[in-house]
Design a protein around this motif. Structure first.
Motif, PDB file in Angstrom:
ATOM      1  N   MET A   1       0.269  -0.983  -0.113  1.00 51.70           N
ATOM      2  CA  MET A   1      -0.252   0.057   0.023  1.00 51.70           C
ATOM      3  C   MET A   1       1.174   1.555  -0.349  1.00 51.70           C
ATOM      4  SD  MET A   1      -3.056   1.571   2.841  1.00 51.70           S
ATOM      5  CE  MET A   1      -4.366  -0.118   2.367  1.00 51.70           C
ATOM      6  N   THR A   2       0.020   2.324  -0.971  1.00 47.99           N
ATOM      7  CA  THR A   2       1.470   2.834  -0.989  1.00 47.99           C
ATOM      8  C   THR A   2       1.064   3.920   0.355  1.00 47.99           C
ATOM      9  OG1 THR A   2      -0.137   4.821  -1.818  1.00 47.99           O
ATOM     10  CG2 THR A   2       1.346   3.816  -3.694  1.00 47.99           C
ATOM     11  N   VAL A   3       2.203   5.155   0.559  1.00 44.93           N
ATOM     12  CA  VAL A   3       1.627   6.096   1.666  1.00 44.93           C
ATOM     13  C   VAL A   3       0.536   7.219   1.204  1.00 44.93           C
ATOM     14  CG1 VAL A   3       2.558   8.356   2.382  1.00 44.93           C
ATOM     15  CG2 VAL A   3       4.486   6.274   2.264  1.00 44.93           C
ATOM     16  N   ALA A   4       0.217   7.188  -0.077  1.00 42.93           N
ATOM     17  CA  ALA A   4      -0.644   7.819  -0.541  1.00 42.93           C
ATOM     18  C   ALA A   4      -1.675   7.598  -0.234  1.00 42.93           C
ATOM     19  CB  ALA A   4      -0.850   8.171  -2.079  1.00 42.93           C
ATOM     20  N   ASN A   5      -2.562   6.036   0.115  1.00 40.47           N
ATOM     21  CA  ASN A   5      -3.446   5.306  -0.344  1.00 40.47           C
ATOM     22  C   ASN A   5      -3.982   5.084   1.298  1.00 40.47           C
ATOM     23  OD1 ASN A   5      -4.178   4.869  -2.624  1.00 40.47           O
ATOM     24  ND2 ASN A   5      -2.802   2.849  -2.288  1.00 40.47           N
TER      25      ASN A   5
ATOM     26  N   THR B   1      -3.097   6.980   3.736  1.00 40.31           N
ATOM     27  CA  THR B   1      -3.798   8.017   3.947  1.00 40.31           C
ATOM     28  C   THR B   1      -4.736   8.588   3.580  1.00 40.31           C
ATOM     29  OG1 THR B   1      -1.496   9.494   3.968  1.00 40.31           O
ATOM     30  CG2 THR B   1      -3.007  11.092   4.125  1.00 40.31           C
ATOM     31  N   PHE B   2      -5.059   8.161   2.016  1.00 37.70           N
ATOM     32  CA  PHE B   2      -6.591   8.081   2.607  1.00 37.70           C
ATOM     33  C   PHE B   2      -7.636   7.430   3.657  1.00 37.70           C
ATOM     34  CE2 PHE B   2      -9.732   6.472  -0.452  1.00 37.70           C
ATOM     35  CZ  PHE B   2     -10.491   7.126  -0.740  1.00 37.70           C
ATOM     36  N   LEU B   3      -6.787   6.003   3.618  1.00 33.54           N
ATOM     37  CA  LEU B   3      -7.881   4.948   4.568  1.00 33.54           C
ATOM     38  C   LEU B   3      -7.821   5.840   6.072  1.00 33.54           C
ATOM     39  CD1 LEU B   3      -6.854   1.960   3.318  1.00 33.54           C
ATOM     40  CD2 LEU B   3      -8.339   3.397   2.009  1.00 33.54           C
ATOM     41  N   ASP B   4      -6.683   6.678   6.735  1.00 27.97           N
ATOM     42  CA  ASP B   4      -6.647   6.876   7.926  1.00 27.97           C
ATOM     43  C   ASP B   4      -7.861   8.242   7.520  1.00 27.97           C
ATOM     44  OD1 ASP B   4      -4.709   5.741   9.016  1.00 27.97           O
ATOM     45  OD2 ASP B   4      -3.647   6.720   8.155  1.00 27.97           O
ATOM     46  N   HIS B   5      -8.112   9.057   6.841  1.00 25.26           N
ATOM     47  CA  HIS B   5      -8.710   9.958   6.361  1.00 25.26           C
ATOM     48  C   HIS B   5     -10.765   9.810   6.469  1.00 25.26           C
ATOM     49  CE1 HIS B   5     -11.118  13.188   4.486  1.00 25.26           C
ATOM     50  NE2 HIS B   5     -11.533  12.728   4.099  1.00 25.26           N
TER      51      HIS B   5
END
Length: 281
Positions: free
Chosen positions: A1-5, A7-11
């Motif tokens: 999982m990428t850092v961007a993904n 971060t999105f899941l945390d959001h």
């Protein structure tokens, strides 16, 4: 999982925690309403007909309703079990009202061959039935689920009735596609409306949310196709007829006939003179 993904899941997780309401499943809500309709009107049969197991089906529906209430527990006025019990206590009265609606359709529509056809296939009856069930849940102060039920019926029929509307006995929607009935609409007894009718508001400002924004339709009114009646102060008096394509934003007295006046020109060319012959309708 990428850092961007990540971060999105945390959001998404943070957003989920911030939601004011937790909602029941829309498919579950749809299944509940259809099974309840089969219990009340076991006209159509399947391999496991509700009509053969009425008491068992009744108890299962009670359990399903409690399950639909559970995500809403933080916003309910009482326990899911207590509210479900109150709803089912009102079911006989809802059923009686639906019989009046079904008979009104069967008695007034020349195309209807009987009550069985009305309750099995008429979209107007189905939308009214779901409305009456949802309206009772709204009266019990259940949030959001009533609107989920009427929106399910909207998707099935093309008829949009807000559960907050107040509708009297023997309500008849003919054809029904495109009918819209707003939240603060009041409709009396023995009212008939046709496809494309809108009972709406003249203003859509959020500040109007707690005010009467939609019209009042008194007893024995007929509203023909594609008429639009708007405004919380607009009252259509009893025993009036509103013609097709009328745009109405002011009250009319009882026994009124309101129609949209227009002129249609039909032109037929003469074979001899080649000059158009005009007819005015």
């Amino acid at each position: 999982m990428t850092v961007a993904n990540a971060t999105f899941l945390d959001h998404l997780m943070a957003q989920r925690a911030a939601y004011r309401y937790k909602l029941p499943s829309r498919p579950d809500a749809g299944r509940f309403i259809d099974q309840l309709m089969r219990l009340l009107f076991p006209v159509t049969q399947d391999c496991q007909s509700a009509s053969q197991h009425v008491e068992e089906t009744y108890h299962k529906l009670n359990e399903q309703l409690v399950c639909l209430f559970r995500p809403l527990m933080a916003n309910l006025p009482d326990t899911p079990e207590a509210i479900a019990e109150r709803f089912f206590e009102q079911l006989p009265a809802i059923y009686d009202n639906l019989l009046f609606d079904a008979h009104s359709i069967a008695d007034n529509d020349p195309a209807a061959v009987g009550i069985e056809e009305v309750v099995a296939v008429y979209p107007g009856f189905y939308a009214i039935a779901v409305y009456r069930i949802a309206h009772e849940l709204l009266q019990l102060k259940v949030p959001l689920l009533p609107r989920m039920l009427t929106e399910y019926a909207h998707g099935q029929t093309g008829i949009d009735i807000h559960p907050g509307a107040k509708i009297g006995r023997s309500f008849f929607i003919d054809h029904g596609t495109g009918v819209v009935i707003g939240e603060t609409t009041t409709i009396g007894d023995n009212v008939k409306i046709y496809q494309g009718v809108t009972l709406g508001a003249t203003h859509v400002a959020k500040s109007m949310a707690q005010k009467k924004r939609h019209p009042t339709i008194e007893n024995n009114v007929v509203i023909y196709a594609n008429a639009t009646i708007l405004g919380g102060n607009t009252v259509v008096g009893h025993d009036s007829v509103i013609g097709g394509n009328v745009w109405l934003t002011e009250s009319v007295e009882a026994h009124s006939l309101v129609f949209h006046q227009h002129q249609t020109d039909i032109r037929l060319k003469s074979l001899e003179s080649r000059e158009p012959i005009n007819f005015v309708i």
